[in-house]
Design a protein around this motif. Sequence first.
Motif, PDB file in Angstrom:
ATOM      1  N   TYR B 105       0.832  -1.209   0.000  1.00  0.00           N
ATOM      2  CA  TYR B 105       0.000   0.000   0.000  1.00  0.00           C
ATOM      3  C   TYR B 105       0.867   1.261   0.000  1.00  0.00           C
ATOM      4  N   LEU B 106       1.937   1.237   0.780  1.00  0.00           N
ATOM      5  CA  LEU B 106       2.844   2.386   0.801  1.00  0.00           C
ATOM      6  C   LEU B 106       3.478   2.606  -0.572  1.00  0.00           C
ATOM      7  N   LEU B 107       3.851   1.496  -1.240  1.00  0.00           N
ATOM      8  CA  LEU B 107       4.409   1.594  -2.591  1.00  0.00           C
ATOM      9  C   LEU B 107       3.411   2.264  -3.531  1.00  0.00           C
ATOM     10  N   ILE B 108       2.136   1.838  -3.399  1.00  0.00           N
ATOM     11  CA  ILE B 108       1.095   2.377  -4.269  1.00  0.00           C
ATOM     12  C   ILE B 108       0.943   3.887  -4.042  1.00  0.00           C
ATOM     13  N   VAL B 109       0.953   4.293  -2.766  1.00  0.00           N
ATOM     14  CA  VAL B 109       0.836   5.726  -2.471  1.00  0.00           C
ATOM     15  C   VAL B 109       2.046   6.476  -3.023  1.00  0.00           C
ATOM     16  N   ALA B 110       3.242   5.873  -2.882  1.00  0.00           N
ATOM     17  CA  ALA B 110       4.443   6.502  -3.444  1.00  0.00           C
ATOM     18  C   ALA B 110       4.294   6.629  -4.956  1.00  0.00           C
ATOM     19  N   GLY B 111       3.767   5.577  -5.590  1.00  0.00           N
ATOM     20  CA  GLY B 111       3.553   5.614  -7.033  1.00  0.00           C
ATOM     21  C   GLY B 111       2.602   6.722  -7.436  1.00  0.00           C
ATOM     22  N   PHE B 112       1.613   6.988  -6.570  1.00  0.00           N
ATOM     23  CA  PHE B 112       0.662   8.062  -6.836  1.00  0.00           C
ATOM     24  C   PHE B 112       1.352   9.423  -6.801  1.00  0.00           C
ATOM     25  N   ALA B 113       2.331   9.547  -5.900  1.00  0.00           N
ATOM     26  CA  ALA B 113       2.985  10.842  -5.737  1.00  0.00           C
ATOM     27  C   ALA B 113       3.970  11.151  -6.864  1.00  0.00           C
ATOM     28  N   ILE B 114       4.545  10.105  -7.473  1.00  0.00           N
ATOM     29  CA  ILE B 114       5.604  10.339  -8.468  1.00  0.00           C
ATOM     30  C   ILE B 114       5.016  10.835  -9.791  1.00  0.00           C
ATOM     31  N   PRO B 115       5.367  12.052 -10.219  1.00  0.00           N
ATOM     32  CA  PRO B 115       4.845  12.539 -11.496  1.00  0.00           C
ATOM     33  C   PRO B 115       5.696  12.031 -12.663  1.00  0.00           C
TER      34      PRO B 115
END
Lengths: 301, 272
Positions: B105-115
């Motif tokens: 889940y943390l990876l997914i949130v990080a993926g959301f943040a990366i433009p």
Amino acid sequence: MNKNNTQTNSFSLSNDKVSATILLVPALIFCTIFIFIPAIGTIVGSFYSYSLTSMNNWKWVGFGNYVKATQDEYFWVALKNNFIIVFASIVLQVGVGTILAAILDRGIKYGRVIFRTIIFTPMVISSVAVSLIWLIIYDPNVGILNAIFKSIGLSTPSKGWLGDPNISIWMIMITAAWQNTGFMMVLILAGLQGVSKEVYDAAEIDGATGVKAFWYITLPMIRNVLIVAILITTIGAFKVFEFIFVFTQGGPANATQVLGTYIYLQAFNLLHMGYANALSVILLIIALFLGWLQLKSSRKA
Amino acid sequence: MSRFKIANIIAYGFVTLFSIYVLMPILVMVLTTFKSKREIFLEPLGIPSQFGISSFEKALSVGLGSFMMNSFIVSFFAVFLIVTISGMAAYVLSRIDFKINKFVYLLIVAGFAIPPAAVLVPLYTMVSNLNLLNSLFGVIMPLTAFGIPFTVILFYAFFLDFPKEVEEAATIDGCTKLQIFFRIIVPLSGPVIASAAIFQTVWIWNEFLLALIMLTSDDFKTLPIGLLKLRGEWTSDWGAIMAGLTIAVIPVLIVFLIFQKYFVRSLAGLGK
């Protein structure tokens, strides 16, 4: 995460693990290949000097690209412009969005859906199309902005609305606000509609009505929604690209660059891939920091 | 009473003025399309004397039809992949207690943040090495990846609130999680699937940066990149440029007006 239901469900564990893995793996593969590996590639690449044409000719430069960034006047200009856009966007988009949402929530009786629909509309138009539409409005020869200014006897900027960086950054803001304020309005409106009527009744008994009630009672109650709105706007402000790409290409003399356009310029016009990577890492750090803030705030909410 | 009236007038005045600010550029776009060159230069504020369609012909000559078709193909496949893959992953995250779930889940949130701009060079290099530059497939894949994190988060919130009784009954009947997902969860997830699909369609239909670096041949350009060609081809022929924009924008606006309730709902859910 959800610890309760796994215990209440009785199922065969091995079967379940297989199903779960099948369901989870595609998402991980996609994100790993196209987001995480490139992110690592950006970090690794930022320590090298190379160009698009000499892919096999990487030269180790250590922190050279980062040192170059600190000495690069235009990098600081780009970063400064990103921050100007962050603050101006928060004021224009979240601020005005809040006022609009408050009016649509309780300020007016008729036409709420029509106003909401109109104001939200620009959100579905691509930023390139938005930029091109505003390009004709700002045009010194055929633009209606000049025409309006002249018709009421005001003078217009001599280099045009987009020729002077001190003016053009604001023209970019007006265009961004045109596209995004409706989004903020809808987001905040959803928060306002969650505030129960009893709260307002109680406030009225205490003598707080209208703007006063909004400021002291409603705003603190939708604090979490406002934080999310500010974070979304901030993240959006660091992603700004199209408006600048279409309006000014970062010019004149790089005065209107932002990180996104400057990375693009370094990578695909000047072919300084290593340097572009270093700039990307700086953007990556800012983005992950903002993402972390968002995660923290959404957990509270 | 009169104070109340003044507040009312200010409220209506403010939203009306803002609505004019929003509508005016769209009106300028449509009116300019029909104006003659002379009218565009001499009467920026006027309305066209006749409704000529020559601007539309010029705009279509740069290949808007094919750009639109490309955008349609890219949006269709990417949105289909994003919604399917994200729904599956979010279900696992919300239902099964893997030890690594928190990390995922943390990876997914990080993926959301990366433009996309933060990974531009390696992504371009990778697609180029795979020989997928100037192919729709080469844009669909990374766009899908960038759409997944947000959609997983959206589905995750929905699945957490989902009543568990039906699933429990199915489990007792011997269904595997895979069967439960496709036979029970998916058919009952209409609203969130619609929200996710709408949100991603708007995003992918309008995506610019990745398409810009990967699609340089006219045959594969999507609409946002194609619109720039319009400007390149008809430099100061504003009628032609605005005609092209009208062709590109009006269908989206019509779709939006029909589904506006769902659009608004899908975005409003973000704050929760």
